[in-house]
Design a protein around this motif. Structure first.
Motif, PDB file in Angstrom:
ATOM      1  N   ARG A  56     -37.520 -14.436   4.436  1.00 35.85           N
ATOM      2  CA  ARG A  56     -36.799 -14.683   3.155  1.00 35.85           C
ATOM      3  C   ARG A  56     -37.941 -14.583   1.861  1.00 35.85           C
ATOM      4  N   ALA A  57     -38.960 -15.269   2.357  1.00 34.25           N
ATOM      5  CA  ALA A  57     -40.131 -15.195   1.141  1.00 34.25           C
ATOM      6  C   ALA A  57     -40.529 -13.628   0.957  1.00 34.25           C
ATOM      7  N   ALA A  58     -40.371 -12.685   1.992  1.00 39.13           N
ATOM      8  CA  ALA A  58     -40.836 -11.479   2.073  1.00 39.13           C
ATOM      9  C   ALA A  58     -39.841 -10.833   1.112  1.00 39.13           C
ATOM     10  N   ILE A  59     -38.591 -10.930   1.343  1.00 37.32           N
ATOM     11  CA  ILE A  59     -37.566 -10.213   0.417  1.00 37.32           C
ATOM     12  C   ILE A  59     -37.828 -10.508  -1.127  1.00 37.32           C
ATOM     13  N   VAL A  60     -38.012 -11.871  -1.397  1.00 35.16           N
ATOM     14  CA  VAL A  60     -38.055 -12.376  -2.468  1.00 35.16           C
ATOM     15  C   VAL A  60     -39.337 -11.864  -3.447  1.00 35.16           C
ATOM     16  N   SER A  61     -40.434 -11.504  -2.588  1.00 33.55           N
ATOM     17  CA  SER A  61     -41.588 -11.112  -3.272  1.00 33.55           C
ATOM     18  C   SER A  61     -41.800  -9.484  -3.176  1.00 33.55           C
ATOM     19  N   ASP A  62     -40.566  -9.034  -2.549  1.00 35.45           N
ATOM     20  CA  ASP A  62     -41.132  -7.721  -1.799  1.00 35.45           C
ATOM     21  C   ASP A  62     -41.281  -6.517  -3.336  1.00 35.45           C
TER      22      ASP A  62
ATOM     23  N   LYS B 105     -26.396  -8.599  -0.025  1.00 34.01           N
ATOM     24  CA  LYS B 105     -27.188  -8.838  -1.492  1.00 34.01           C
ATOM     25  C   LYS B 105     -27.566  -7.254  -1.715  1.00 34.01           C
ATOM     26  N   SER B 106     -27.209  -6.822  -3.044  1.00 31.95           N
ATOM     27  CA  SER B 106     -27.491  -5.571  -3.434  1.00 31.95           C
ATOM     28  C   SER B 106     -28.820  -5.554  -4.025  1.00 31.95           C
ATOM     29  N   CYS B 107     -29.247  -4.054  -4.480  1.00 28.36           N
ATOM     30  CA  CYS B 107     -30.525  -3.867  -5.339  1.00 28.36           C
ATOM     31  C   CYS B 107     -30.367  -4.662  -6.697  1.00 28.36           C
ATOM     32  N   PRO B 108     -31.211  -4.989  -7.602  1.00 33.52           N
ATOM     33  CA  PRO B 108     -32.473  -5.130  -7.344  1.00 33.52           C
ATOM     34  C   PRO B 108     -33.167  -5.734  -6.329  1.00 33.52           C
ATOM     35  N   GLY B 109     -34.340  -5.491  -5.835  1.00 34.88           N
ATOM     36  CA  GLY B 109     -34.911  -6.138  -4.398  1.00 34.88           C
ATOM     37  C   GLY B 109     -34.428  -5.705  -3.273  1.00 34.88           C
ATOM     38  N   PRO B 110     -34.882  -5.927  -2.355  1.00 35.18           N
ATOM     39  CA  PRO B 110     -34.150  -5.478  -0.838  1.00 35.18           C
ATOM     40  C   PRO B 110     -32.741  -5.573  -0.761  1.00 35.18           C
ATOM     41  N   VAL B 111     -31.964  -4.817  -0.199  1.00 34.19           N
ATOM     42  CA  VAL B 111     -30.698  -4.897  -0.024  1.00 34.19           C
ATOM     43  C   VAL B 111     -30.547  -5.846   1.440  1.00 34.19           C
TER      44      VAL B 111
END
Lengths: 659, 72
Positions: free
Chosen positions: A371-377, B41-47
């Motif tokens: 989850r941390a990876a997703i948040v900071s990606d 969960k959609s963009c922005p950020g990873p999907v």
């Protein structure tokens, strides 16, 4: 006693480590796979009349040689005699584990499938007809709940039975007439005997595993084979590797469907989804992420530092206690200044390192790392890094050592190397005493602002270096994020403690040796040739300090004491402060330093201390994680950048002042 | 048909993957063309997508090469 070798394989997040721990208990050791920097875990246990050596293989989804981990798994399975291979399968993600089973079966291994976390099946309201699965897949299944130690005896019994029986029947998928014909044709063109079953080689070629093909390219007529592949691809309009993957999944899907027993719907995993919604949200996600990291720092600071102080006090008292013995002067000095200083710096590291390892383990075990990876990606990607780099980078502000170890979650080697190269520039807590000393003398009004500027500088230099290295060595583009989100679970404490303890022990053993021998060398240089003048300019260390001070002149602190302090800082950066204390001898250190430094050269010195090189422990862990070559590069690069930055800063300020 | 990086949350079917080399890892995770997925969960950020019991986060770099179709 008869001895057998057991391999543990499986997808990531299937509870592989839990099973490994349950089988071997604390009888395990951590090392490295030969020639590479991936961690290797081994252990052993005795069951009935056989002693079993257990090797924990890196978690993989496939056998493509695309990452170092997977290459190790394949190498191990093909080159070594493995008596039984246990595939740990996540009961809720059976299809994917069976995919690995199919691939491994092609290697003709003696396989047992450990269907782990079966307690979750009930929650999900399903079950499997194990007997039927065993018949269709030609392997034995054992049900376990690793974190509650359930089913482990069954697993041991099954492994034992497997060792005693001879097997000659292996699962071979039928990929359909057309592909089977193709496989046969390729096998016909493989006129060599290999360590692998020929059918496995043929499938590897069809899967277009480039690295594998390269490794056998002098043995095959690849052009001819390529021609055959090209024709069939033209005919069906799809790439053959994709067809294979789809075929395998289709067959597996069929098998699972046939063996699944649907019960009444149980509780779904709505909780994980609800938590995920908050944790990965674009607004609350980063807030929670930063809060967790902040909390970890606070806890380490409030628990670790008192313990560290206590240890240091104990060591100091021990040093005083030794004075009662009236040892020969040289021995007294060797023990007090050499051995105790060296051991002391290792030991004072320990509480903090253990705590960081512990928290990292917890984050990993609960599933939060993903989850941390997703948040900071998004942010990390803009900086040219992978989302998973964020946690190591943040940890590095506490201590570089566990941070570098934390980069092992990065699968791509380039990502890992680049993150590791930027970590030593992050200002760890050991550098803080230096800032506090100097800002306390020269920048009392702006103390926190000045300290903050140094943290920022480290961050900027780290990121810039990484971009530069990425550009020079890799034509770098960070690999796009694609990671599985394991369901949340409570950390399994036994795992967490075994894991962090093993790591700390490993660190203590290996880094301890290096730091210890380093301290003996430094003692020797400080003691000779004038034993009565320990660590002064009359001894070798002072002469080296003098030599070093020559290039330091341009940075504004060209005197031998600064040189010596920086040398001792290689042990652990906080030693810079205590070295100044020793070298300037009696009197108020603050007053003395005022005679040597100006505010400008003091800031320049702080820049140097921040950047100039990783401490011994960091250097060692760099060597272990990314290899000697990169550790050396990091060493010389930081030395160079430290000198350039402090010189530039000093010269520009002097120039502005003068003009 | 839309790119995975452009869609809202909801149920979709994977129609095509433009750069198969880059997405090999997705296949390895068991997500294939023709699969029905749920965008959590959609963009922005990873999907974040979900197929069966597997949740996978996919960065923009890959999501933009995955073509999906809405499933009613």
């Amino acid at each position: 006693m008869e001895e057998k070798i057991i391999g543990i394989a499986g997808n990531p997040n299937t509870g592989k480590t839990t099973i490994f721990n349950a089988l071997t208990g604390s009888k395990q050791k951590i090392g490295n796979w030969p020639g590479v920097t991936v961690e290797k875990k081994e252990g052993e246990y005795i069951y009935k009349d056989i002693k079993f050596h257990v090797v924990d293989l890196p978690g993989t989804y496939t056998l493509l040689e695309e990452s170092e981990d997977q290459k190790i798994a394949i190498d191990f399975l093909t080159r070594n005699k493995v008596d039984v291979l246990v595939i740990v399968a996540d009961a809720l993600n059976l299809e994917r584990s069976l995919y690995l089973l199919v691939l491994l079966s092609e290697l003709h291994k003696n396989i047992i499938v450990d269907l782990n976390m079966v307690d979750l099946l009930e929650k999900e309201g399903i079950d499997y007809d194990i007997g039927h699965l065993e018949k269709l897949l030609k392997v034995k299944f054992v049900k376990t709940i690793g974190n509650r130690n359930i089913g482990i005896d069954d697993l041991k019994e099954e492994i034992y039975r497997n060792c005693k029986e001879k097997r000659d029947e292996y699962l071979e998928f039928n990929y359909g007439a057309e592909i089977e014909k193709l496989i046969a044709e390729i096998i016909n063109n493989l006129n060599f005997s290999s360590a692998y079953p020929l059918r496995f080689v043929a499938l590897k070629i069809l899967e277009k595993d480039e690295k594998f093909i390269k490794s056998i390219s002098n043995l095959i007529d690849y052009e001819k084979i390529n021609q055959i592949i090209f024709e069939i691809e033209k005919k069906c309009g799809k790439s053959i590797d994709r067809i294979l993957i789809e075929k395998r999944y289709a067959i597996i899907h069929g098998i699972v469907k046939e063996c699944i027993i649907l019960k009444k719907r149980g509780l779904k995993f709505e909780l994980t989804e609800k938590i995920d919604k908050i944790l990965t949200d674009n607004l609350t996600g980063p807030l929670i992420f930063l809060s967790i990291m902040f909390l970890i720092f606070c806890i380490v600071f409030s628990i670790g530092n008192p313990i560290q102080n206590l240890l240091e006090l104990t060591i100091e008292n021990f040093r005083k206690f030794l004075s009662y013995f009236h040892l020969p002067i040289w021995l007294d000095s060797l023990i007090k200044n050499g051995i105790i200083s060296g051991v002391g710096s290792v030991i004072s590291f320990l509480p903090n390192i253990f705590l960081y390892f512990l928290f990292f383990s917890i984050l990993e075990d609960t599933g939060y790392i993903a989850r941390a990876a997703i948040v900071s990606d998004r942010l990390m990607h803009k900086l040219g890094l992978h989302g998973k780099s964020s946690i190591p980078l943040i940890l590095s502000f506490g201590c570089n050592v566990p941070a570098i170890l934390g980069t092992r979650t990065l699968e791509d080697k380039k990502d890992k190397i680049l993150t590791c190269l930027s970590i030593p520039f992050m200002s760890c807590s050991a550098r803080l005493p230096i800032y506090i000393l100097f800002t306390g003398i020269f920048f009392i009004k702006y103390q926190s602002l000045i300290i903050f500027s140094l943290y920022l500088l480290g961050l900027i230099i780290g990121i810039l270096s990484m971009k530069l290295f990425g550009h020079i060595f890799f034509k770098y583009e960070s690999s796009p994020l694609i990671i599985e989100l394991p369901p949340f679970r409570m950390p399994y404490w036994r795992n967490v403690f075994i894991d962090s303890w093993m790591r700390t022990k490993y660190f203590l053993k290996k880094a301890g040796t290096i730091i210890f021998s380093g301290s003996l060398i430094l003692w020797f240089l400080s003691y000779f040739p004038n034993p009565s003048k320990y660590g002064t300019e009359f001894n070798w260390i002072g002469k080296i300090g003098n030599l070093i001070s020559i290039p330091l002149k341009t940075s504004g602190f060209g005197f031998w004491q600064a040189g010596v302090a920086l040398i001792f800082g290689i042990y652990a950066k906080e030693l810079v402060v205590s070295t100044f204390g020793t070298l300037f001898g009696t009197g108020n250190l603050q007053d003395v330093l005022k005679g040597y430094f100006t505010p400008v050269s003091a800031y320049s010195f702080m820049i140097m201390s921040l950047l100039y090189m990783p401490c011994i422990a960091t250097f060692w862990i760099l060597k272990k994680e990314i290899g000697f070559k990169w550790a050396l590069i990091s060493f010389f690069w930081s030395l160079l950048i430290g000198w350039i930055s402090s010189t530039l800063f000093y010269q520009i300020f002097i120039f502005l002042k003068g003009g | 048909m839309k790119r995975l990086s452009e869609v809202e949350e909801g149920k979709y079917k994977i129609v095509e993957i433009l750069k198969p080399g880059k997405t090999k890892k997705m296949f390895n995770l068991g997500i294939l063309i023709g699969d029905e997925i749920e965008v959590k969960k959609s963009c922005p950020g990873p999907v974040i997508i979900k197929k069966g019991n597997t949740s996978v986060a996919i960065g923009y770099g890959i999501a933009k090469d995955i073509i999906v179709e809405k499933v009613e």
